[in-house]
Design a protein around this motif. Structure first.
Motif, short mmCIF file in Angstrom:
data_model
loop_
_atom_site.label_atom_id
_atom_site.label_comp_id
_atom_site.label_asym_id
_atom_site.label_seq_id
_atom_site.Cartn_x
_atom_site.Cartn_y
_atom_site.Cartn_z
N UNK A 1 12.55 -3.35 5.50
CA UNK A 1 12.45 -2.94 4.10
C UNK A 1 13.40 -1.79 3.79
N UNK A 2 13.69 -0.95 4.80
CA UNK A 2 14.67 0.13 4.60
C UNK A 2 16.06 -0.46 4.40
N UNK A 3 16.38 -1.49 5.14
CA UNK A 3 17.69 -2.15 4.97
C UNK A 3 17.78 -2.80 3.58
N UNK A 4 16.65 -3.29 3.08
CA UNK A 4 16.65 -3.85 1.73
C UNK A 4 16.92 -2.76 0.70
N UNK A 5 16.37 -1.57 0.91
CA UNK A 5 16.64 -0.45 0.02
C UNK A 5 18.10 -0.04 0.09
N UNK A 6 18.67 -0.04 1.29
CA UNK A 6 20.09 0.28 1.46
C UNK A 6 20.95 -0.71 0.70
N UNK A 7 20.62 -1.99 0.83
CA UNK A 7 21.41 -3.03 0.16
C UNK A 7 21.36 -2.86 -1.35
N UNK A 8 20.23 -2.41 -1.87
CA UNK A 8 20.07 -2.27 -3.32
C UNK A 8 20.67 -0.95 -3.83
N UNK A 9 20.47 0.14 -3.11
CA UNK A 9 20.74 1.46 -3.69
C UNK A 9 21.90 2.24 -3.06
N UNK A 10 22.51 1.72 -2.00
CA UNK A 10 23.67 2.40 -1.41
C UNK A 10 24.94 1.67 -1.79
N UNK A 11 26.02 2.38 -2.10
CA UNK A 11 26.05 3.83 -2.24
C UNK A 11 25.27 4.25 -3.49
N UNK A 12 24.59 5.41 -3.39
CA UNK A 12 23.80 5.87 -4.51
C UNK A 12 22.84 6.97 -4.12
N UNK A 13 21.98 7.39 -5.06
CA UNK A 13 21.13 8.57 -4.88
C UNK A 13 19.81 8.31 -4.19
N UNK A 14 19.86 7.65 -3.04
CA UNK A 14 18.66 7.41 -2.24
C UNK A 14 18.88 7.94 -0.83
N UNK A 15 18.01 8.83 -0.39
CA UNK A 15 18.06 9.39 0.96
C UNK A 15 16.93 8.79 1.78
N UNK A 16 17.27 8.24 2.95
CA UNK A 16 16.29 7.64 3.84
C UNK A 16 16.01 8.55 5.02
N UNK A 17 14.75 8.88 5.24
CA UNK A 17 14.35 9.64 6.43
C UNK A 17 13.96 8.63 7.50
N UNK A 18 14.74 8.60 8.58
CA UNK A 18 14.58 7.60 9.65
C UNK A 18 14.36 8.29 10.99
N UNK A 19 13.97 7.50 11.99
CA UNK A 19 13.98 7.98 13.37
C UNK A 19 15.43 8.15 13.79
N UNK A 20 15.78 9.30 14.36
CA UNK A 20 17.17 9.49 14.76
C UNK A 20 17.43 8.93 16.15
N UNK A 21 18.67 8.55 16.39
CA UNK A 21 19.08 8.10 17.71
C UNK A 21 18.92 9.23 18.72
#
Length: 229
Positions: A83-103
């Motif tokens: 679902x995060x990838x779906x948000x990326x596809x819709x809103x990036x580039x753009x004003x959405x910041x995703x808080x994820x687990x870091x590598x």
């Protein structure tokens, strides 16, 4: 030094000056698609510390990381849900910041991130050009903590001019509202700050995927939450 971007030549000079300064471990103020940001090399712990000190911010409020391409997300984050990838596809580039687990392999120190990283791809050609030359940058809104985020170079210079090496003047911000921040580290999508993207827009993506959307922003605005910009 402040750089104008009115002509193609000025813009190239500004982008190059900012990129060189950032690679040297210095700070730069850059326009974004939301508010102006103060930037540092994300992998230079001394530079990131200088960024936090310039804003009067502690390690408990780490800056987000801006990237030039959505594909960079997987270099910085792990266990990114569909679902995060779906948000990326819709809103990036753009004003959405995703808080994820870091590598786990990342060699950086952004502050007290508790194993997470906040990532965004901005929709602004100047900062994207800089990011293409520098790689990921730690970027927070260009303001002193507790004051409104700068929406033009004059405001940024007034607050931070003596603390940065380069200010790129890209004119008034295209948007005066900071990015929306969502936490995607759990089974649902938690809104930590409401910004330029509203709950209804997020729901358009998440509801068909049967992903729970919760608003935990508490009305927090762009001067009182981490990850500004």
């Amino acid at each position: 030094m402040r750089h104008a971007t009115a002509t193609e030549h000025e813009r190239e000079e500004a982008v190059e000056a900012a990129s060189l300064a950032l690679r040297r471990g210095e700070l730069a103020v850059l326009p974004t698609d939301t508010v102006y940001g103060i930037a540092a090399d994300a992998f230079d712990a001394v530079a990131v510390r200088a960024l936090l000190e310039a804003k009067g911010r502690g390690r408990d409020m780490p800056p987000p990381v801006l990237v030039s391409s959505a594909t960079t997300l997987d270099a910085l984050a792990t266990r990114v849900p569909g679902f995060a990838r779906a948000l990326v596809e819709r809103f990036w580039p753009g004003p959405l910041t995703l808080v994820c687990h870091q590598q786990d392999s990342l060699q950086w120190d952004l502050g007290e991130t508790h194993g997470t990283v906040a990532v965004r791809m901005p929709d602004e050609p100047i900062i994207l050009s800089v990011l293409e030359r520098t790689g990921p940058l730690a970027v927070s809104s260009a303001n002193l903590t507790g004051q409104p985020a700068a929406t033009d170079a004059d405001e940024a210079e007034r607050m931070l001019g003596d603390r940065v090496e380069v200010i790129v003047d890209g004119g008034p911000s295209a948007g005066a509202v900071a990015s929306t921040i969502v936490d995607v580290t759990g089974p649902g999508c938690r809104v930590l700050r409401l910004g330029a993207i509203g709950l209804d827009q997020l729901a358009e993506v998440l509801t068909p995927l049967e992903i729970e959307l919760t608003d935990e922003s508490g009305g927090a605005g762009p001067t009182d939450t981490p990850g500004q910009g």
